[in-house]
Motif scaffolding. Structure first.
Motif, PDB file in Angstrom:
ATOM      1  N   CYS A  54       0.827  -1.217   0.000  1.00  0.00           N
ATOM      2  CA  CYS A  54       0.000   0.000   0.000  1.00  0.00           C
ATOM      3  C   CYS A  54       0.858   1.262   0.000  1.00  0.00           C
ATOM      4  CB  CYS A  54      -0.910   0.015   1.216  1.00  0.00           C
ATOM      5  SG  CYS A  54      -2.123  -1.315   1.235  1.00  0.00           S
ATOM      6  N   TRP A  56       0.204   4.800   0.784  1.00  0.00           N
ATOM      7  CA  TRP A  56      -0.728   5.767   1.363  1.00  0.00           C
ATOM      8  C   TRP A  56      -0.164   7.174   1.256  1.00  0.00           C
ATOM      9  CZ3 TRP A  56      -5.596   4.762   2.253  1.00  0.00           C
ATOM     10  CH2 TRP A  56      -5.991   3.445   2.537  1.00  0.00           C
ATOM     11  N   THR A  59      -2.790   9.727   4.385  1.00  0.00           N
ATOM     12  CA  THR A  59      -2.571   9.616   5.830  1.00  0.00           C
ATOM     13  C   THR A  59      -1.269  10.259   6.306  1.00  0.00           C
ATOM     14  OG1 THR A  59      -1.501   7.452   5.557  1.00  0.00           O
ATOM     15  CG2 THR A  59      -3.883   7.471   5.965  1.00  0.00           C
ATOM     16  N   GLY A  94      -7.360   5.267  -2.633  1.00  0.00           N
ATOM     17  CA  GLY A  94      -7.523   4.661  -1.321  1.00  0.00           C
ATOM     18  C   GLY A  94      -8.716   5.250  -0.598  1.00  0.00           C
ATOM     19  N   ASP A 149      -3.581   7.719  -3.560  1.00  0.00           N
ATOM     20  CA  ASP A 149      -3.185   6.460  -2.930  1.00  0.00           C
ATOM     21  C   ASP A 149      -3.075   5.372  -4.000  1.00  0.00           C
ATOM     22  OD1 ASP A 149      -3.313   7.701  -0.414  1.00  0.00           O
ATOM     23  OD2 ASP A 149      -5.440   7.203  -0.186  1.00  0.00           O
ATOM     24  N   HIS A 245      -8.442   1.700   4.448  1.00  0.00           N
ATOM     25  CA  HIS A 245      -8.039   1.890   5.840  1.00  0.00           C
ATOM     26  C   HIS A 245      -9.302   2.073   6.652  1.00  0.00           C
ATOM     27  CE1 HIS A 245      -5.752   2.839   9.366  1.00  0.00           C
ATOM     28  NE2 HIS A 245      -4.632   2.814   8.688  1.00  0.00           N
ATOM     29  N   CYS A 253      -1.331   6.541  11.029  1.00  0.00           N
ATOM     30  CA  CYS A 253      -2.049   7.651  10.398  1.00  0.00           C
ATOM     31  C   CYS A 253      -1.789   8.956  11.135  1.00  0.00           C
ATOM     32  CB  CYS A 253      -3.544   7.357  10.358  1.00  0.00           C
ATOM     33  SG  CYS A 253      -3.943   5.804   9.554  1.00  0.00           S
ATOM     34  N   THR A 285      -5.855  -1.979   8.050  1.00  0.00           N
ATOM     35  CA  THR A 285      -5.790  -1.913   6.593  1.00  0.00           C
ATOM     36  C   THR A 285      -6.313  -3.190   5.950  1.00  0.00           C
ATOM     37  OG1 THR A 285      -3.512  -2.732   6.578  1.00  0.00           O
ATOM     38  CG2 THR A 285      -3.819  -0.342   6.616  1.00  0.00           C
TER      39      THR A 285
END
Length: 404
Positions: A54, A56, A59, A94, A149, A245, A253, A285
């Motif tokens: 992932c 991200w 976050t 995401g 994401d 998430h 995060c 997640t």
């Protein structure tokens, strides 16, 4: 020392063949350096190969953390253009969802904060969010969607990077544990391994959690170790989608946890058969891989340890989250249950730069995004190029404090 003891000679010796080590070797080789990489097992053995891949963006904390994550994602655009579609680079966005109205009020603040930071997000209803992924739990009320994401196949990426390095002339030695750094005065000039000596003009330690063992040589790396657990189920969906998430544990995060309105009690870890043990955390997640297998996790425990084996406590948390969220999958098999060693720093950022005569590229708590760009940063430092991120990632930065 006899020549028979020499395993290899190169301009730079890199210790560790995970994402940080191989990407560092790649960046240095592209700049004309000869490079030898030593790895205690094989490239996909450690945490670089034990994660759902992932990437991200939403976050990440505003400032250096967010800028670094974005630069890391951009590196994958470059790799995809150069290597081809060999590591399943998916740019489907995401979703950060919530399951209670109290969480939703805080997530509204989160969305406003993200927009103020220049991150484009949308607040979606359950029905709208469901259009982005087939694995949105029925418990989700709404979600914050970010198109930036993304996701990669971590195993595929490490394999592709190893092949690219080999084609470029990087020497890679598997099953070759590094024992000590070789030094001339204050300068690292190679490493002694179980198979012989690798001689070099510079040494890069890219060993993840194992960099904590450098204290035996007098180098205290300002990070702590963790164990990160993951559960993978057999294929459950044919359709791909964005990464997810949830609110049942937001350990990774920072952008959410830093909000004035954030209440940790509203984002508690999954409920298992007994209270969660001290020292166990959760980052909630979920993701699908190319084959449709469902990743659930991840647990975080084992702080201060180098024990890579997943605990019963962490296993129970992931099973509880999966069973509650996805009753339709309860009869499906679990294909993988594993842990990788992770790291944490005081400011959540990697450590990249020169320290005690050697170079470090370690402490990647979110290494899927950070490792490739940090490899570029380190190569820029070694060659004397200007580097946007070098000062903020330095081992000597103010946020890192050393034990006396």
């Amino acid at each position: 020392m006899s020549s028979a003891e020499t395993l290899a000679s190169a301009d730079i010796a890199v210790v560790g063949a995970g994402a940080a080590g191989l990407c560092t070797a790649w960046e240095l080789r592209r700049r004309g350096f000869t490079v030898a990489v030593v790895e205690q097992r094989f490239p996909t053995y450690g945490s670089s190969g034990r994660n759902p891949g992932c990437l991200w963006i939403q976050t990440r904390r505003v400032g250096l953390e967010l800028a670094l994550a974005r630069a890391g994602r951009a590196k994958y655009d470059d790799f995809a253009a150069e290597f081809g579609d060999v590591f399943d680079y998916r740019r489907e966005g995401g979703l950060f969802f919530w399951e209670t109205e109290e969480q939703g009020a805080i997530m509204d603040d989160y969305a406003r904060d993200r927009r103020a930071a220049g991150v484009e997000v949308e607040v979606l209803t359950h029905t709208q969010a469901r259009e982005h992924t087939p694995i949105l739990p029925a418990t989700a009320i709404g979600a914050v969607f970010c198109a930036e994401d993304a996701q990669i196949d971590s195993l595929g990426f490490i394999t592709a990077m190893e092949s690219a390095c080999t084609r470029a002339g990087v020497q890679i030695f598997r099953n070759t544990t590094a024992l000590t750094t070789l030094r001339e005065g204050d300068h690292a000039v190679g490493v002694r391994t179980v198979r012989g000596v690798v001689r070099a003009s510079g040494v890069v330690w890219a060993t993840g959690a194992w960099a904590s063992t450098l204290k035996d040589e007098g180098l205290e790396v300002s990070m702590s170790t963790t164990r990160v657990g993951q559960m993978m189920m057999q294929p459950v969906e044919a359709q791909s989608g964005g990464i997810l998430h949830g609110p049942r544990g937001v350990d990774g995060c920072g952008a959410l946890a830093d909000l004035p309105s954030f209440e940790a009690s509203r984002f508690a870890p999954p409920i298992s058969s007994r209270p969660i043990a001290d020292g166990v955390a959760y980052d909630d997640t979920m993701a699908l891989n190319r084959g449709g297998s469902l990743y659930v996790g991840h647990s975080i425990d084992g702080r201060g340890s180098l024990n890579p084996h997943i605990s019963l406590e962490s296993t129970e948390l992931m099973v509880a989250a999966g069973r509650d969220r996805y009753p339709r999958y309860s009869g499906m098999g679990v294909m993988g249950l594993w842990a990788g060693l992770g790291t944490e720093t005081a400011d959540g950022l990697p450590i990249v730069g020169r320290d005690d005569g050697a170079y470090l590229n370690v402490a990647h708590a979110w290494g899927v995004a950070s490792a490739p760009v940090c490899a570029q940063v380190l190569a820029e430092l070694i060659t004397g190029e200007d580097s946007e991120f070098a000062e903020g990632l330095s081992p000597q930065r103010a946020a890192l404090t050393r034990d006396s």
